[in-house]
Write an enzyme that holds these catalytic residues in place. Sequence first.
Site, PDB file in Angstrom:
ATOM      1  CD  GLU A  91      -2.688  -0.645   2.713  1.00 47.98           C
ATOM      2  OE1 GLU A  91      -3.395  -1.567   3.101  1.00 47.98           O
ATOM      3  OE2 GLU A  91      -2.569   0.422   3.335  1.00 47.98           O
ATOM      4  CB  CYS A 111       4.822  -5.189   9.519  1.00 45.91           C
ATOM      5  SG  CYS A 111       5.812  -4.402  10.819  1.00 45.91           S
ATOM      6  CB  CYS A 115       2.117  -2.569  16.794  1.00 43.04           C
ATOM      7  SG  CYS A 115       3.846  -2.062  16.781  1.00 43.04           S
TER       8      CYS A 115
END
Length: 349
Positions: A91, A111, A115
């Site tokens: 993106e 990733c 998180c």
Amino acid sequence: MKKNILGYTLPKLTEEFLALGQSKFRAKQVFGWIYGKKVYSFDAMTDVSKDFRNVLNSDYCVELPKIFTKQESNDGTIKVLLEMGDGAKVESVLMPYNYGDAVCVSSQVGCNMGCAFCASGLLRKERNLTTAEMVGEVLIMDSLLEPLGRKVTHIDVMGTGEPFDNYDNVLDFVKIANDPFALEIGARHITVSTCGLCDGIKKYGKEGIQINLALSLHAPNDELRQQIMPIAKAYPFSKLIPALQEYSADSGRRLTFEYIMLRDFNDTLDCAKQLVSFIRDNNLFAYVNLIPYNEVKEKPYRRSEKTRVNAFVDYLKKNGINCTVRKEFGGDIDAACGQLRSKQVGVKS
Ligand code: SAH
């Protein structure tokens, strides 16, 4: 395999062309065609000898990503899902600020930082993006802005991925972004954002470049930070603080702390107080960018109430901390980091 010219900094391409027996100006000429005139075909580079154009055609390419999907928001935000040569999808988002056009660039496919609030990590890292692919993200946005008489003026390496987990490629990318013979974006208009990889922070401070560094802080103490950011376990404040101090001493640059406002989690006045002490007690040269949370369907966190955000800002400002609230874009499209990709590529549970 052909080598993509978009992956080269000017010094690296100059060196490579010199080794091929070309003059030291050849690389600058080719850069002029690509970045100045947006001409990507070697055959059209008429001031390059025919012989060398043949060499370029056989060993090199100028390859841009393809636009796989594109969403445009009423406020002018453009979000694209780009397809790379191997089919990987990434993106990029264009945000039309009143001071210029900023692109949020992805640095990895997926990733691994995990998180707890972020949609990007819903899909694990498949690979790093190459320098050429990150340059391609910006050139694609330039091509969408060109008919409007605009160009990319700001770059935030804040898309999917952890830039310091892909250090070398990201560094070459920001050098190409900043080069007046390439993307021509002022250093102060480029920001790299990290979740807090301390070795990368320290190294970056020694690069001698004026590019901004943002740190995703998101909590004023280890306990809260470790609940939402696994990286905070590997690099607790006892390691992070000295790394930030070293960065500031080496670079002389002000840091940005990003702080996502999560309802009833890190948005209380007590957290604001702790944040002020964190910055002051550790002599950190930093300003705070409060980020309204973009809610992610798969995640339990909610955005803070406006009144909470305002009280938080007031407290920071009263205590002498520079602070802004990030402007929001693309509310009517899949604006949250990683949202478009996870929807298209499919989140595996
Ligand atoms: N890995 C780097 C850069 C990518 S994330 C980093 O962690 O800084 C860029 C910023 O967007 C980070 O501050 C990240 O925490 C924040 N972010 C992630 N998901 C978000 C969401 N749903 N809403 C608002 N900000 C988000």
